[in-house]
Design a protein around this motif. Structure first.
Motif, short mmCIF file in Angstrom:
data_model
loop_
_atom_site.label_atom_id
_atom_site.label_comp_id
_atom_site.label_asym_id
_atom_site.label_seq_id
_atom_site.Cartn_x
_atom_site.Cartn_y
_atom_site.Cartn_z
N ARG A 102 2.09 1.76 -3.45
CA ARG A 102 1.00 2.25 -4.28
C ARG A 102 0.88 3.77 -4.15
NH1 ARG A 102 -4.43 3.57 -4.26
NH2 ARG A 102 -5.61 2.81 -6.09
N GLU B 144 -6.49 -1.47 -5.83
CA GLU B 144 -6.46 -1.14 -4.41
C GLU B 144 -6.24 -2.37 -3.55
OE1 GLU B 144 -9.83 1.16 -3.29
OE2 GLU B 144 -9.60 2.60 -4.91
N ALA C 41 0.84 -1.21 0.00
CA ALA C 41 0.00 0.00 0.00
C ALA C 41 0.87 1.25 0.00
CB ALA C 41 -0.92 -0.02 1.22
#
Length: 341
Positions: A84, A100, A81
């Motif tokens: 990302r 996601e 994450a």
């Protein structure tokens, strides 16, 4: 048909190159020279692997191999994450959406093993680890000659204990993913020729040398160092039968440097140095295949626009020697040059 690596007429094996570069046409053409070609099952479904096997059998009656990616333990979701977040500006620039959440992915491993037991191929090789003892025994009973890819003497010991018939010893010069058995491992820097000597000291299995072997003298040196055959990949990427993109083929001759990076997939892989690597390598976590899936939309967009500043351009250290033309002619010339060296 039984496979004997020490009886290959041309001991210059075509490496399995996942992502589309290794095609049935390339495998068949390489086989026609008297050596061994490999299909790359990594990133493919079991059904797509079987389709490529059927196509290859239509094109050649000689033995060929299939390479499997051994699944890894899940990566750290928080680290993925965080990466990302670093990539979001890049996604906005390309107009793509980054996933996601990333579902667990074992690269269709179980279905591939089942398919290879139902329709055996002469050779099965492994990257990123080893099969379970039960899987190795079942494939051996089905007639498969099995090759484990190793990057250290420790991995070589494990591969021999697992019942492998031969080892592919991958040096740091290799293009594409380093075959370390653990995702988080820092890949070794011991040059291929020294690594061959170190691995030979711990095993009696036949050794295939891989990594940066793009010309006759390099191939000859690897054979003198104890390998029964060499494996070449980057040297074949610009061939007529290669499935590499036109932009990738051109970049091999144009871009000067390679570097090992986790930026594209989370696993260390050697590719041509570009702007994407420079920007994002410091932030990439050791999480595979999660990072592979995370960056896939970015890589697809860059490839569609032939933007070599953002594409993943796997290449070994000998990439500037890669030639164009029929792959059979390239393999034969490499072997003639090695015999002269």
């Amino acid at each position: 048909m039984a496979v004997r690596l020490d009886e290959l007429a041309v001991p210059v094996i075509a490496a399995p190159m996942a992502g589309g570069a290794s095609t049935p046409e390339l495998v068949a053409a390489v086989n026609g020279t008297g050596t061994l070609g490999f299909l790359a099952a990594g990133y493919r479904s079991a059904a797509a692997m079987v389709e490529q096997i059927h196509r290859t059998r239509e094109l050649t009656d000689r033995p060929f191999g299939v390479n499997l990616f051994v699944p890894a333990a899940p990566g750290d979701p928080a680290a993925v994450a965080g990466y990302r977040a670093h990539l979001l500006p890049e996604a906005e620039r390309w107009g793509v959406r980054l996933p996601e959440t990333i579902a667990p992915d074992r690269d269709d491993w179980d279905a591939k093993i089942t398919a290879l037991l139902a329709g055996p191929v002469p050779v099965v090789s492994y990257t990123f680890g080893l099969p379970s003892p039960e899987e190795a025994r079942a494939l051996r009973a089905a007639g498969a000659y099995q090759i484990g890819t190793v990057t250290t003497p420790e991995e070589a010991r494990h591969a021999e204990a697992a019942g492998m018939d031969a080892l592919c010893v991958q040096g740091p010069e290799a293009g594409g993913h380093r075959a370390t058995h653990r995702v988080a491992d820092r890949p070794g820097a011991v040059p291929l020729l020294e690594l061959l000597t170190a691995v030979r000291a711990v095993t009696v299995l036949p050794l295939i040398a891989a990594g940066g072997l793009a010309d006759g003298p390099a191939i000859a040196a690897a054979l003198r160092a104890g390998a029964v055959a060499v494996q070449v990949g980057t040297a074949l990427l610009r061939s007529d039968e290669s499935g590499a993109s036109a932009a990738h083929k051109a970049a091999l001759a144009e871009l000067p440097d390679t570097v090992v990076t986790r930026a594209f997939t989370g696993r260390p892989a050697r590719g041509l140095r570009n702007a994407f690597i420079e920007r994002y390598e410091p932030y990439a976590p050791p999480a595979y295949p999660e990072v592979h899936h995370l960056t896939q939309p970015l890589r697809a967009a860059a490839t569609a626009r032939a933007d070599t500043d953002a594409m993943h351009l796997w290449a070994g250290t000998g990439h500037r020697s890669a030639r164009t033309g029929p792959v059979a002619a390239i393999v034969e010339e490499l072997w003639r040059a090695a015999q002269r060296s």
